[in-house]
Design a protein around this motif. Structure first.
Motif, PDB file in Angstrom:
ATOM      1  N   SER A 208       0.963  -1.268   0.134  1.00 34.95           N
ATOM      2  CA  SER A 208       0.039  -0.072   0.092  1.00 34.95           C
ATOM      3  C   SER A 208       0.716   1.199   0.215  1.00 34.95           C
ATOM      4  CB  SER A 208      -1.007   0.238   1.275  1.00 34.95           C
ATOM      5  OG  SER A 208      -1.775  -1.035   1.363  1.00 34.95           O
ATOM      6  N   ALA A 209       2.007   1.377   0.823  1.00 34.46           N
ATOM      7  CA  ALA A 209       2.950   2.517   1.016  1.00 34.46           C
ATOM      8  C   ALA A 209       3.511   2.848  -0.434  1.00 34.46           C
ATOM      9  CB  ALA A 209       3.824   2.149   2.052  1.00 34.46           C
ATOM     10  N   ILE A 210       3.889   1.595  -1.100  1.00 32.27           N
ATOM     11  CA  ILE A 210       4.312   1.928  -2.494  1.00 32.27           C
ATOM     12  C   ILE A 210       3.477   2.186  -3.328  1.00 32.27           C
ATOM     13  CG2 ILE A 210       5.465   0.218  -4.539  1.00 32.27           C
ATOM     14  CD1 ILE A 210       6.703  -1.598  -2.422  1.00 32.27           C
ATOM     15  N   LYS A 211       2.278   1.831  -3.412  1.00 29.63           N
ATOM     16  CA  LYS A 211       1.342   2.213  -4.335  1.00 29.63           C
ATOM     17  C   LYS A 211       0.976   3.598  -4.091  1.00 29.63           C
ATOM     18  CE  LYS A 211      -1.537  -1.426  -3.705  1.00 29.63           C
ATOM     19  NZ  LYS A 211      -3.002  -2.160  -3.619  1.00 29.63           N
ATOM     20  N   ARG A 212       1.144   3.998  -2.817  1.00 33.96           N
ATOM     21  CA  ARG A 212       0.585   5.716  -2.555  1.00 33.96           C
ATOM     22  C   ARG A 212       2.009   6.355  -3.190  1.00 33.96           C
ATOM     23  NH1 ARG A 212      -1.141   3.769   2.378  1.00 33.96           N
ATOM     24  NH2 ARG A 212       0.680   4.104   3.363  1.00 33.96           N
ATOM     25  N   CYS A 213       3.046   6.010  -3.460  1.00 40.67           N
ATOM     26  CA  CYS A 213       4.087   6.724  -4.088  1.00 40.67           C
ATOM     27  C   CYS A 213       3.948   6.775  -5.482  1.00 40.67           C
ATOM     28  CB  CYS A 213       5.491   6.084  -3.644  1.00 40.67           C
ATOM     29  SG  CYS A 213       5.821   6.143  -1.777  1.00 40.67           S
ATOM     30  N   LEU A 214       3.331   6.156  -6.070  1.00 45.04           N
ATOM     31  CA  LEU A 214       3.567   6.005  -7.517  1.00 45.04           C
ATOM     32  C   LEU A 214       2.233   6.784  -8.305  1.00 45.04           C
ATOM     33  CD1 LEU A 214       3.988   2.222  -7.670  1.00 45.04           C
ATOM     34  CD2 LEU A 214       6.005   4.071  -7.981  1.00 45.04           C
ATOM     35  N   ARG A 215       2.348   6.990  -9.769  1.00 47.71           N
ATOM     36  CA  ARG A 215       1.378   7.596 -10.611  1.00 47.71           C
ATOM     37  C   ARG A 215       0.399   6.329 -11.102  1.00 47.71           C
ATOM     38  NH1 ARG A 215       5.742   9.173 -14.872  1.00 47.71           N
ATOM     39  NH2 ARG A 215       6.087   7.160 -14.709  1.00 47.71           N
ATOM     40  N   SER A 216      -0.601   6.882 -11.381  1.00 46.69           N
ATOM     41  CA  SER A 216      -1.505   5.765 -11.650  1.00 46.69           C
ATOM     42  C   SER A 216      -1.416   4.928 -12.811  1.00 46.69           C
ATOM     43  CB  SER A 216      -2.909   6.439 -12.012  1.00 46.69           C
ATOM     44  OG  SER A 216      -2.807   7.239 -12.980  1.00 46.69           O
ATOM     45  N   ASN A 217      -0.395   5.379 -13.784  1.00 45.04           N
ATOM     46  CA  ASN A 217      -0.217   4.523 -14.948  1.00 45.04           C
ATOM     47  C   ASN A 217       1.358   3.699 -14.781  1.00 45.04           C
ATOM     48  OD1 ASN A 217       1.504   6.942 -15.210  1.00 45.04           O
ATOM     49  ND2 ASN A 217       1.622   6.751 -17.340  1.00 45.04           N
ATOM     50  N   ASP A 218       1.918   3.885 -13.569  1.00 45.55           N
ATOM     51  CA  ASP A 218       2.907   3.017 -12.951  1.00 45.55           C
ATOM     52  C   ASP A 218       2.392   1.401 -12.601  1.00 45.55           C
ATOM     53  OD1 ASP A 218       4.527   5.054 -13.288  1.00 45.55           O
ATOM     54  OD2 ASP A 218       4.443   5.611 -11.134  1.00 45.55           O
ATOM     55  N   GLY A 219       3.232   0.278 -12.716  1.00 42.04           N
ATOM     56  CA  GLY A 219       2.702  -0.832 -12.347  1.00 42.04           C
ATOM     57  C   GLY A 219       3.301  -1.338 -11.143  1.00 42.04           C
ATOM     58  N   VAL A 220       2.539  -2.146 -10.376  1.00 42.92           N
ATOM     59  CA  VAL A 220       3.087  -2.687  -9.171  1.00 42.92           C
ATOM     60  C   VAL A 220       2.948  -4.359  -9.369  1.00 42.92           C
ATOM     61  CG1 VAL A 220       3.419  -2.737  -6.725  1.00 42.92           C
ATOM     62  CG2 VAL A 220       2.558  -0.528  -7.868  1.00 42.92           C
ATOM     63  N   PHE A 221       3.791  -4.922  -9.175  1.00 45.64           N
ATOM     64  CA  PHE A 221       3.611  -6.374  -9.304  1.00 45.64           C
ATOM     65  C   PHE A 221       4.296  -7.447  -8.323  1.00 45.64           C
ATOM     66  CE2 PHE A 221       3.523  -4.284 -13.072  1.00 45.64           C
ATOM     67  CZ  PHE A 221       2.290  -5.049 -13.911  1.00 45.64           C
ATOM     68  N   ARG A 222       3.475  -8.004  -7.698  1.00 44.75           N
ATOM     69  CA  ARG A 222       4.389  -9.100  -6.468  1.00 44.75           C
ATOM     70  C   ARG A 222       5.112 -10.240  -7.554  1.00 44.75           C
ATOM     71  NH1 ARG A 222       1.671 -12.338  -1.674  1.00 44.75           N
ATOM     72  NH2 ARG A 222       3.262 -12.733  -0.390  1.00 44.75           N
ATOM     73  N   TYR A 223       6.308 -10.146  -7.251  1.00 47.03           N
ATOM     74  CA  TYR A 223       6.966 -11.259  -8.090  1.00 47.03           C
ATOM     75  C   TYR A 223       7.361 -12.381  -7.400  1.00 47.03           C
ATOM     76  CZ  TYR A 223      11.226 -12.228 -11.292  1.00 47.03           C
ATOM     77  OH  TYR A 223      11.679 -12.798 -12.337  1.00 47.03           O
ATOM     78  N   GLY A 224       7.458 -12.466  -6.129  1.00 52.42           N
ATOM     79  CA  GLY A 224       7.544 -13.509  -5.274  1.00 52.42           C
ATOM     80  C   GLY A 224       7.109 -13.236  -3.877  1.00 52.42           C
ATOM     81  N   GLY A 225       7.630 -13.903  -2.797  1.00 53.39           N
ATOM     82  CA  GLY A 225       7.089 -13.880  -1.501  1.00 53.39           C
ATOM     83  C   GLY A 225       7.169 -12.599  -1.139  1.00 53.39           C
ATOM     84  N   GLU A 226       8.194 -12.008  -1.099  1.00 59.44           N
ATOM     85  CA  GLU A 226       8.253 -10.406  -0.480  1.00 59.44           C
ATOM     86  C   GLU A 226       8.903  -9.685  -1.289  1.00 59.44           C
ATOM     87  OE1 GLU A 226      10.058 -13.120   0.809  1.00 59.44           O
ATOM     88  OE2 GLU A 226      12.105 -12.511   1.529  1.00 59.44           O
ATOM     89  N   GLU A 227       8.971 -10.119  -2.429  1.00 63.50           N
ATOM     90  CA  GLU A 227       9.514  -9.177  -3.790  1.00 63.50           C
ATOM     91  C   GLU A 227       8.346  -8.483  -4.531  1.00 63.50           C
ATOM     92  OE1 GLU A 227      13.814 -10.673  -5.569  1.00 63.50           O
ATOM     93  OE2 GLU A 227      12.122 -11.992  -5.705  1.00 63.50           O
TER      94      GLU A 227
END
Ligand SMILES: [Mg+2]
Length: 310
Positions: A208-227
């Motif tokens: 959530s904290a990461i998402k709050r730092c980004l623009r709406s067209n940036d992408g966030v993906f869980r790559y692995g466990g804590e990655e």
């Protein structure tokens, strides 16, 4: 249910109107084929009784036009005819009529043919409703297949899909982007100390904290466990490392207690790599991802809670 009657002969039309209305249908009537076509284009009418011989557009041409696929729904057509030869009837059916009725019509036969039409129309409506439900389910499944339910971000497949789509050829001036590979520091110790439920909740807060730092067209993906991998479209390496530094700061400022961490709070490390615009190198997105991963490793070995650039 509405029934459209197209018949140029006035007496015959009156008889039909009365008979159809007495069978419980709502009647719309016109006296030529073109007028019938205009009604069909503007109204959701699904049952038509059309005379064969009519001015402007005859019954056969009307059938062909209905079947040409312009209308967004199935229209059941009963062709009204005084022609009774087999060839004529075949010609009518081939033009797209569903059924036919010979003049002078018999009321019981009219009733039976309209009931058949009604059954077909209702089946089509049912099918349409089921298709809409299926389409909706498909969209939801597709979204689910690309989403991580815990972090509420894309999953690894979503990342691969995005990169496949957006990496683009090297001569495309707009395909520059950066990737940040993020890893939660000492997360195994966190789970061991605080338990897996707390671990899940920490991951959720971090994403959530990461998402709050980004623009709406940036992408966030869980790559692995804590990655986590962050995709930054048209960001160069400097802009991306600035974003990565903001991510580190935002996560440590969450103040999630972590006794195994030198700062006593949960932190992240970031590796940044870019695919420059106008890149002449034959780099694949796998190469960029691997560069970001290498940089992340450097950030880890340099003491964590920091950003390294490939
Ligand atoms: Mg006629």
């Amino acid at each position: 249910m509405q029934v459209l009657i197209a018949e140029d002969d006035r007496a015959s039309r009156r008889l039909l109107e009365k008979a159809v209305a007495s069978l419980g249908y709502e009647v719309i009537s016109v006296d030529d084929g073109l007028a019938a076509w205009n009604v069909l284009r503007q109204n959701d009418v699904r049952l038509v009784i059309a005379d064969w011989e009519m001015p402007n557009m005859n019954g056969l041409s009307l059938c062909r036009r209905i079947r040409a696929g312009v209308l967004p729904r199935y229209v059941f057509v009963i062709l009204l005819t005084s022609k009774t030869s087999r060839e004529d009837i075949i010609e009518g059916l081939e033009a797209g009529a569903d059924d036919y009725l010979t003049k002078p019509f018999n009321r019981a036969e009219l009733s039976a043919r309209l009931r058949t039409g009604l059954r077909v129309v209702e089946l089509e409506l049912e099918l349409q409703a089921k298709n809409e439900i299926l389409e909706d389910l498909n969209t939801r499944l597709e979204r689910m297949a690309l989403t991580d339910p815990l972090m509420e971000v894309g999953n690894r497949r979503g990342l691969y899909d995005t990169l496949d789509r957006l990496h683009g050829p090297t001569d495309n001036s707009d395909c520059g982007y950066s990737l940040i590979m993020v890893d939660v520091d000492h997360f195994k110790f966190y789970n061991d100390t605080y338990g897996h439920a707390a671990g899940d909740s920490a991951l959720k807060n971090v994403s959530s904290a990461i998402k709050r730092c980004l623009r709406s067209n940036d992408g966030v993906f869980r790559y692995g466990g804590e990655e986590i991998v962050v995709y930054l479209p048209s960001a160069d390496i400097d802009a991306a490392s600035e974003v990565a530094n903001r991510l580190c700061k935002a996560v440590s400022e969450l103040g999630i207690p972590h006794t195994s961490s030198s700062t006593q709070v949960l932190t992240i490390s970031c590796g940044v790599a870019s695919r420059p615009r106008h890149s002449n190198e034959k780099q694949s997105w796998e190469d960029i991802l691997s560069l970001a991963d290498g940089a992340l490793y450097e950030a880890k070995t340099a003491g964590r809670n920091r950003v390294a650039v490939a």
